[in-house]
Every structure is written in C-alpha cells, then in structure tokens.
Design a protein around this motif. Structure first.
Motif, PDB file in Angstrom:
ATOM      1  N   THR A  46      14.181  45.528  10.879  1.00  0.00           N
ATOM      2  CA  THR A  46      14.170  47.111  11.284  1.00  0.00           C
ATOM      3  C   THR A  46      12.750  47.524   9.860  1.00  0.00           C
ATOM      4  O   THR A  46      14.432  47.276   8.802  1.00  0.00           O
ATOM      5  CB  THR A  46      14.108  48.472  12.157  1.00  0.00           C
ATOM      6  OG1 THR A  46      15.271  48.777  11.181  1.00  0.00           O
ATOM      7  CG2 THR A  46      14.382  47.623  13.443  1.00  0.00           C
ATOM      8  N   GLU A  90      10.585  58.579  23.289  1.00  0.00           N
ATOM      9  CA  GLU A  90       9.044  58.572  23.229  1.00  0.00           C
ATOM     10  C   GLU A  90       8.544  58.788  21.501  1.00  0.00           C
ATOM     11  O   GLU A  90       8.010  58.531  21.175  1.00  0.00           O
ATOM     12  CB  GLU A  90       9.153  59.507  24.373  1.00  0.00           C
ATOM     13  CG  GLU A  90       8.880  58.751  26.223  1.00  0.00           C
ATOM     14  CD  GLU A  90       8.647  60.138  26.323  1.00  0.00           C
ATOM     15  OE1 GLU A  90       7.446  60.697  26.178  1.00  0.00           O
ATOM     16  OE2 GLU A  90       9.630  60.056  27.571  1.00  0.00           O
ATOM     17  N   ASN A  93       9.088  55.959  19.476  1.00  0.00           N
ATOM     18  CA  ASN A  93       8.256  55.031  20.052  1.00  0.00           C
ATOM     19  C   ASN A  93       6.673  55.732  19.161  1.00  0.00           C
ATOM     20  O   ASN A  93       6.313  54.166  18.385  1.00  0.00           O
ATOM     21  CB  ASN A  93       8.144  54.661  21.012  1.00  0.00           C
ATOM     22  CG  ASN A  93       9.197  53.657  21.857  1.00  0.00           C
ATOM     23  OD1 ASN A  93       9.596  52.806  21.176  1.00  0.00           O
ATOM     24  ND2 ASN A  93       9.372  53.931  23.427  1.00  0.00           N
ATOM     25  N   ILE A  94       6.719  56.336  19.234  1.00  0.00           N
ATOM     26  CA  ILE A  94       5.376  56.728  18.680  1.00  0.00           C
ATOM     27  C   ILE A  94       5.133  56.293  16.901  1.00  0.00           C
ATOM     28  O   ILE A  94       4.513  56.379  16.231  1.00  0.00           O
ATOM     29  CB  ILE A  94       5.072  58.264  19.015  1.00  0.00           C
ATOM     30  CG1 ILE A  94       5.399  58.190  20.856  1.00  0.00           C
ATOM     31  CG2 ILE A  94       3.846  58.681  18.219  1.00  0.00           C
ATOM     32  CD1 ILE A  94       4.501  60.042  20.900  1.00  0.00           C
ATOM     33  N   PHE A  96       6.989  54.940  14.720  1.00  0.00           N
ATOM     34  CA  PHE A  96       7.240  53.028  14.585  1.00  0.00           C
ATOM     35  C   PHE A  96       6.042  52.949  14.600  1.00  0.00           C
ATOM     36  O   PHE A  96       5.549  52.063  13.583  1.00  0.00           O
ATOM     37  CB  PHE A  96       8.553  52.469  14.813  1.00  0.00           C
ATOM     38  CG  PHE A  96       9.937  53.143  14.341  1.00  0.00           C
ATOM     39  CD1 PHE A  96      10.225  53.046  13.495  1.00  0.00           C
ATOM     40  CD2 PHE A  96      10.821  54.116  15.122  1.00  0.00           C
ATOM     41  CE1 PHE A  96      11.093  52.646  12.651  1.00  0.00           C
ATOM     42  CE2 PHE A  96      11.770  54.662  14.494  1.00  0.00           C
ATOM     43  CZ  PHE A  96      11.908  53.244  13.087  1.00  0.00           C
ATOM     44  N   ASN A  97       5.376  52.983  15.278  1.00  0.00           N
ATOM     45  CA  ASN A  97       3.824  52.737  16.623  1.00  0.00           C
ATOM     46  C   ASN A  97       2.804  53.242  15.357  1.00  0.00           C
ATOM     47  O   ASN A  97       1.778  52.356  15.493  1.00  0.00           O
ATOM     48  CB  ASN A  97       3.286  52.707  17.833  1.00  0.00           C
ATOM     49  CG  ASN A  97       4.162  51.297  18.318  1.00  0.00           C
ATOM     50  OD1 ASN A  97       4.370  50.771  17.626  1.00  0.00           O
ATOM     51  ND2 ASN A  97       4.575  52.695  19.863  1.00  0.00           N
ATOM     52  N   LEU A  98       3.260  54.253  14.447  1.00  0.00           N
ATOM     53  CA  LEU A  98       2.361  54.499  13.494  1.00  0.00           C
ATOM     54  C   LEU A  98       1.544  54.026  12.107  1.00  0.00           C
ATOM     55  O   LEU A  98       1.290  53.190  11.668  1.00  0.00           O
ATOM     56  CB  LEU A  98       2.957  55.907  12.759  1.00  0.00           C
ATOM     57  CG  LEU A  98       2.408  57.180  13.524  1.00  0.00           C
ATOM     58  CD1 LEU A  98       3.961  58.320  13.438  1.00  0.00           C
ATOM     59  CD2 LEU A  98       1.057  57.335  14.147  1.00  0.00           C
ATOM     60  N   GLU A  99       2.962  52.347  11.802  1.00  0.00           N
ATOM     61  CA  GLU A  99       3.337  51.422  12.020  1.00  0.00           C
ATOM     62  C   GLU A  99       2.479  52.074   9.734  1.00  0.00           C
ATOM     63  O   GLU A  99       2.460  51.476   9.008  1.00  0.00           O
ATOM     64  CB  GLU A  99       2.173  50.428  11.853  1.00  0.00           C
ATOM     65  CG  GLU A  99       2.566  50.115  12.819  1.00  0.00           C
ATOM     66  CD  GLU A  99       1.817  48.636  13.139  1.00  0.00           C
ATOM     67  OE1 GLU A  99       0.443  48.178  12.161  1.00  0.00           O
ATOM     68  OE2 GLU A  99       2.356  48.032  14.102  1.00  0.00           O
TER      69      GLU A  99
END
Ligand code: ZN
Length: 153
Positions: A46, A90, A93-94, A96-99
C-alpha cells in the motif's frame, strides 16, 4: 523464506489460498529441515499516506487514530463494534480513493463526521465538538439543533 523455528532456508509452500477478505494470500509452508509448519501472508503493497495536521506538520496515516476518535464518540451509545469498524472501513476507503499522497486532517474529520451523522446523532455531535473545537455552548447547541431539525423534516 527462512524457517522461523530453525532458521534454515529450505522451506516450501504446501498450501495457498486467499485470506478471509481476499485482499491477501495465505500460504502454509513447511520446513524441510525440522518439518515444522508456519504461515505467511502476501499483500499488495500500500502507498504510504501522509496526514497534514493543523499546525502543518506531517505524520503517517494511522487508522487507529480514527478508530479511537469514533470509539470515544460512540461511548455508551447503542452502536456495536461491528458498526464502528464498518464506519472506519468506509472512511478509510474514501481516504484511499482520493489517491492523494497527503490528506489534511480536517478533511478526514469531515469524512468521519459525515459517516457518524448517518449512524448516531449523539456520536456525531460528540465527534464534531472535539473536531471543530466548539468554543462555547452556543456553537454546540446550534450544531445539535441543525441535526434535530434535520431529523424532523
Ligand atoms: Zn525449520
């Protein structure tokens, strides 16, 4: 892979299967020297995430800090540990999905508040009061009123 029991390197994989959440592979290995068995896990590497704090200092992202905050807010509320873990999942997830490589702590706080709002009004207000550092009772009451009004719509 070195044997954790005798330190020899003659070990082999005897079984390989996805771990519970399918995000890792669990391998059973056996040592040819001492015949003992052990388990290894293979995971996707990661990307390290850095949190920008209010004073602009950086620190490594730490899930346990979010967990601690949510647990504290849910103290003595009818919320199960599973529900708390689901909220933290949740939120994570949000994030990490911001990248993004760096995420400001206030942004994380906003995401947590957003999730808590749907879960429990008291937990939400508790979290918000710590997070937004409500200076006085009025700010706190306004925030509480907003939620209560919203619930009656
Ligand atoms: Zn061994």
């Amino acid at each position: 892979m070195k044997c954790p029991f005798c330190g020899k390197e003659n070990t082999r994989v005897i079984d390989s299967r996805p771990a519970d959440d399918c995000s890792s592979i669990r391998r059973r290995r056996q040592c040819d020297e001492c015949s003992k068995r052990f388990t290894t896990y293979e995971k996707v590497e990661t990307i390290p995430l850095v949190v920008i704090k209010k004073d602009n200092n950086r620190e490594p992202y730490d899930r346990s800090k979010i967990e601690a905050g949510v647990f504290r807010s849910c103290h003595k509320r009818p919320i199960s540990v599973d529900q708390i873990n689901a909220v933290v999942d949740e939120v994570e997830n949000i994030i990490f999905n911001l990248e993004e490589k760096e995420v400001p702590s206030y942004k994380i706080g906003e995401i947590v508040m957003d999730k808590l709002k749907n879960l429990d009004a008291v937990a939400y207000v508790r979290f918000a009061s710590v997070y937004r550092e409500f200076k006085d009772v009025n700010t706190f009451m306004n925030e509480l009123k907003k939620i209560l009004d919203h619930e009656h719509v």
